[in-house]
Scaffold this motif. Structure first.
Motif, PDB file in Angstrom:
ATOM      1  N   ALA A 140       0.715  -0.726  -0.223  1.00  0.00           N
ATOM      2  CA  ALA A 140      -0.089   0.127  -0.096  1.00  0.00           C
ATOM      3  C   ALA A 140       0.716   1.478  -0.123  1.00  0.00           C
ATOM      4  O   ALA A 140       1.793   0.816   0.536  1.00  0.00           O
ATOM      5  N   PRO A 141       0.911   2.742  -0.321  1.00  0.00           N
ATOM      6  CA  PRO A 141       1.128   3.352  -0.641  1.00  0.00           C
ATOM      7  C   PRO A 141       0.528   3.908   0.782  1.00  0.00           C
ATOM      8  O   PRO A 141       0.735   3.746   1.363  1.00  0.00           O
ATOM      9  N   MET A 142       2.162   4.835   0.752  1.00  0.00           N
ATOM     10  CA  MET A 142       2.211   5.715   2.342  1.00  0.00           C
ATOM     11  C   MET A 142       1.301   7.274   2.795  1.00  0.00           C
ATOM     12  O   MET A 142       1.197   7.374   0.735  1.00  0.00           O
ATOM     13  N   ILE A 143       1.450   8.002   3.711  1.00  0.00           N
ATOM     14  CA  ILE A 143       0.413   8.532   4.078  1.00  0.00           C
ATOM     15  C   ILE A 143       0.794   9.528   2.473  1.00  0.00           C
ATOM     16  O   ILE A 143       2.300  10.266   2.414  1.00  0.00           O
ATOM     17  N   MET A 144       0.049  10.637   1.942  1.00  0.00           N
ATOM     18  CA  MET A 144      -0.165  11.731   0.712  1.00  0.00           C
ATOM     19  C   MET A 144       0.817  10.746  -0.376  1.00  0.00           C
ATOM     20  O   MET A 144       1.542  11.518  -0.897  1.00  0.00           O
ATOM     21  N   MET A 145       0.536   9.779  -0.449  1.00  0.00           N
ATOM     22  CA  MET A 145       1.478   9.221  -1.876  1.00  0.00           C
ATOM     23  C   MET A 145       0.214   8.538  -2.893  1.00  0.00           C
ATOM     24  O   MET A 145      -0.378   8.314  -2.156  1.00  0.00           O
ATOM     25  N   THR A 146       0.318   8.030  -4.168  1.00  0.00           N
ATOM     26  CA  THR A 146      -0.539   7.778  -5.174  1.00  0.00           C
ATOM     27  C   THR A 146      -0.512   6.019  -5.075  1.00  0.00           C
ATOM     28  O   THR A 146       0.780   5.331  -4.582  1.00  0.00           O
ATOM     29  N   TYR A 147      -1.820   5.232  -6.038  1.00  0.00           N
ATOM     30  CA  TYR A 147      -1.650   4.569  -6.060  1.00  0.00           C
ATOM     31  C   TYR A 147      -2.413   4.336  -7.501  1.00  0.00           C
ATOM     32  O   TYR A 147      -3.217   4.992  -8.235  1.00  0.00           O
ATOM     33  N   ASN A 148      -2.332   2.964  -8.098  1.00  0.00           N
ATOM     34  CA  ASN A 148      -3.052   2.512  -9.727  1.00  0.00           C
ATOM     35  C   ASN A 148      -1.938   1.454  -9.819  1.00  0.00           C
ATOM     36  O   ASN A 148      -0.862   0.777  -9.192  1.00  0.00           O
ATOM     37  N   ARG A 149      -2.733   0.775 -10.966  1.00  0.00           N
ATOM     38  CA  ARG A 149      -3.204  -1.045 -11.246  1.00  0.00           C
ATOM     39  C   ARG A 149      -1.537  -0.828 -12.574  1.00  0.00           C
ATOM     40  O   ARG A 149      -1.642   0.767 -13.269  1.00  0.00           O
ATOM     41  N   PRO A 150      -0.692  -1.298 -13.060  1.00  0.00           N
ATOM     42  CA  PRO A 150      -0.457  -1.539 -13.750  1.00  0.00           C
ATOM     43  C   PRO A 150      -0.760  -0.797 -15.173  1.00  0.00           C
ATOM     44  O   PRO A 150       0.470  -0.475 -16.238  1.00  0.00           O
ATOM     45  N   TYR A 151      -2.751  -1.582 -15.841  1.00  0.00           N
ATOM     46  CA  TYR A 151      -2.022  -1.462 -16.531  1.00  0.00           C
ATOM     47  C   TYR A 151      -1.888   0.135 -16.962  1.00  0.00           C
ATOM     48  O   TYR A 151      -2.439   0.601 -18.252  1.00  0.00           O
ATOM     49  N   TYR A 152      -3.031   1.308 -15.776  1.00  0.00           N
ATOM     50  CA  TYR A 152      -2.300   2.737 -16.396  1.00  0.00           C
ATOM     51  C   TYR A 152      -1.323   3.177 -16.939  1.00  0.00           C
ATOM     52  O   TYR A 152      -1.138   3.881 -18.416  1.00  0.00           O
ATOM     53  N   ASN A 153       0.384   2.102 -16.665  1.00  0.00           N
ATOM     54  CA  ASN A 153       1.426   2.785 -17.962  1.00  0.00           C
ATOM     55  C   ASN A 153       1.159   1.874 -19.024  1.00  0.00           C
ATOM     56  O   ASN A 153       1.721   3.306 -19.907  1.00  0.00           O
ATOM     57  N   THR A 154       1.228   1.430 -19.267  1.00  0.00           N
ATOM     58  CA  THR A 154       0.593   0.266 -20.423  1.00  0.00           C
ATOM     59  C   THR A 154       0.051   1.613 -21.384  1.00  0.00           C
ATOM     60  O   THR A 154       0.094   1.846 -22.557  1.00  0.00           O
ATOM     61  N   TYR A 155      -1.266   2.754 -20.571  1.00  0.00           N
ATOM     62  CA  TYR A 155      -2.563   2.601 -21.670  1.00  0.00           C
ATOM     63  C   TYR A 155      -1.231   3.568 -22.059  1.00  0.00           C
ATOM     64  O   TYR A 155      -1.357   4.677 -22.710  1.00  0.00           O
ATOM     65  N   MET A 156      -0.436   5.050 -21.069  1.00  0.00           N
ATOM     66  CA  MET A 156       0.050   6.494 -21.169  1.00  0.00           C
ATOM     67  C   MET A 156       0.458   5.565 -21.910  1.00  0.00           C
ATOM     68  O   MET A 156       0.878   7.448 -22.554  1.00  0.00           O
ATOM     69  N   GLN A 157       1.657   4.872 -22.303  1.00  0.00           N
ATOM     70  CA  GLN A 157       2.609   4.857 -23.471  1.00  0.00           C
ATOM     71  C   GLN A 157       2.124   4.403 -25.105  1.00  0.00           C
ATOM     72  O   GLN A 157       2.608   5.183 -25.936  1.00  0.00           O
ATOM     73  N   GLN A 158       0.735   3.838 -24.520  1.00  0.00           N
ATOM     74  CA  GLN A 158       0.161   3.436 -26.360  1.00  0.00           C
ATOM     75  C   GLN A 158      -0.398   4.884 -26.281  1.00  0.00           C
ATOM     76  O   GLN A 158      -0.648   4.564 -27.672  1.00  0.00           O
ATOM     77  N   LEU A 159      -1.025   5.521 -26.193  1.00  0.00           N
ATOM     78  CA  LEU A 159      -1.176   6.726 -26.524  1.00  0.00           C
ATOM     79  C   LEU A 159      -0.532   7.726 -26.546  1.00  0.00           C
ATOM     80  O   LEU A 159      -0.847   9.148 -26.943  1.00  0.00           O
ATOM     81  N   GLY A 160       0.733   7.609 -26.479  1.00  0.00           N
ATOM     82  CA  GLY A 160       1.922   8.452 -26.978  1.00  0.00           C
ATOM     83  C   GLY A 160       2.723   9.429 -25.510  1.00  0.00           C
ATOM     84  O   GLY A 160       3.361  10.814 -25.943  1.00  0.00           O
ATOM     85  N   PHE A 161       2.134   8.970 -24.248  1.00  0.00           N
ATOM     86  CA  PHE A 161       3.461  10.053 -23.290  1.00  0.00           C
ATOM     87  C   PHE A 161       4.185   9.273 -23.469  1.00  0.00           C
ATOM     88  O   PHE A 161       4.518   8.322 -22.883  1.00  0.00           O
TER      89      PHE A 161
END
Length: 371
Positions: A140-161
């Motif tokens: 889990a993330p610690m206080i004031m840190m973010t969390y997301n699942r791995p597929y977020y990064n896959t899609y961001m890269q595929q969308l040209g980010f």
């Protein structure tokens, strides 16, 4: 078909805030944000007095499938001489079409504002939570840190980010600590005292004056960091008021030279250990009691900020800060500490954490895309 709707009323804002609770339902590492805090951040935060933010929801028929915020940080662009936009608060189901619809909506809104590129995620700036988790999905993330699942990064890269930079989180384990900072602490303090430099605990009884001094240090010590923008007085006061609720003066230390603040370190108990149990981020009817009574069981801290103004760096103040925080943490039974976030190219800070046996265990990424 995915449809995008701008958020305009309280009901839509509630849906925006609550969406991650449903998205991450059953995820053992998800930590719900407190509803009241998120509502205020998105609708009445001092940031909105100088900048703009438009929230969007993604719908697939009658089902809510995602959210995003398009952010125009006017103070950032003025301070850095740039023309950049930002996105943040991005959450969506595992579907690239949803990510594309959301990011397209945010980019279109920003393009109308005349910006040349977009950076994110920031929520809503680098003075708050930011970065997309790219490594370290097993806790889990610690206080004031973010969390997301791995597929977020896959899609961001595929969308040209593309990657702009990575933000590092170090884990310090009680049994692996290099205690050199603690052993040298007293001699370093004496050497600093000879130069008129003292280090003390934060003064919560005179909180107003303390905040004024620390604000000046913050805006001077971080001014060369990537993406930095000075906080307004109202923004810093807002953040300080929130933090005071869980602040432990043993983990908030101030360095002074002849009575003037020149540096500080801020570590906070990992309230996320308790907040994970607050259903849908609601304090009522039982959430408030979970927070109040669960704090005694917290066994980790996060070192959120360590900054020293330019003329006083490399004098040993950093080592004393680390030594004093480590000593207090051990005395209070803490088993772990996270030092985050640190820019991957900040050699001095990275070396300092590595020197006391900190290990990178999570990485967060800021993406960028030209418009």
């Amino acid at each position: 078909m995915i449809q995008i709707f701008p958020v305009h009323d309280k009901a839509q804002l509630k849906s925006f805030i609550d969406f991650p609770h449903d998205l991450y339902k059953g995820d053992p590492f998800y930590v719900p944000e407190l509803f009241i805090a998120q509502r205020d951040l998105l609708s009445r935060h001092p940031f909105l007095k100088h900048s703009e933010m438009q929230l969007f929801l993604a719908m697939d028929g009658k089902k809510l499938v995602g959210r995003i915020a398009a952010i125009l940080n006017n103070n950032h662009n003025r301070f850095n001489g740039t023309n950049e936009g930002f996105f943040g608060f991005l959450d969506a189901v595992d579907n690239i079409d949803v990510f594309k619809a959301l990011t397209d909506a945010a980019l279109a809104w920003l393009k109308e504002k005349g910006v040349h590129s977009v950076i994110g995620p920031v929520n809503p700036s680098t003075n708050e939570t930011c970065g997309m988790l790219v490594e370290g999905f097993d806790s889990a993330p610690m206080i004031m840190m973010t969390y997301n699942r791995p597929y977020y990064n896959t899609y961001m890269q595929q969308l040209g980010f593309g990657k702009k930079t990575d933000l590092l989180a170090y884990l310090l384990q009680r049994d692996d600590l290099n205690d050199k900072s603690m052993r040298l602490m007293e001699s370093l303090k004496q050497r600093l005292a000879q130069k008129g430099i003292t280090i003390r605990k934060g003064n919560l009884k005179n909180f107003r004056q303390e905040v004024d001094g620390l604000r000046k240090v913050y805006n001077e010590a971080w001014d060369k960091n990537l993406g930095f923008v000075p906080m307004t007085d109202e923004e810093f006061d807002y953040m300080a008021k929130d933090m005071k609720l869980v602040l432990d003066p043993d983990f908030c230390l101030v360095a002074e030279h002849e009575g003037k603040a020149i540096g500080f370190v801020l570590a906070m108990p990992d309230i996320n250990q308790v907040q994970r149990k607050v259903k849908r981020g609601r304090l009522l009817p039982t959430g408030i009691f979970k927070l109040l009574f669960g704090r005694k069981k917290i066994n980790a801290i996060r070192i959120i900020a360590l900054g020293i103004t330019e003329p006083y760096r490399k004098m040993g103040i950093e080592a004393v800060f680390y030594g004093m925080v480590m000593k207090s943490g051990l005395e209070k039974g803490m088993q772990q500490a996270e030092a985050s976030w640190i820019l991957e190219d900040n050699e001095m800070m990275n070396r300092g954490i590595q020197h006391i046996n900190g290990k990178v265990y999570k990485k967060y990424r800021l993406y960028e895309k030209a418009l």
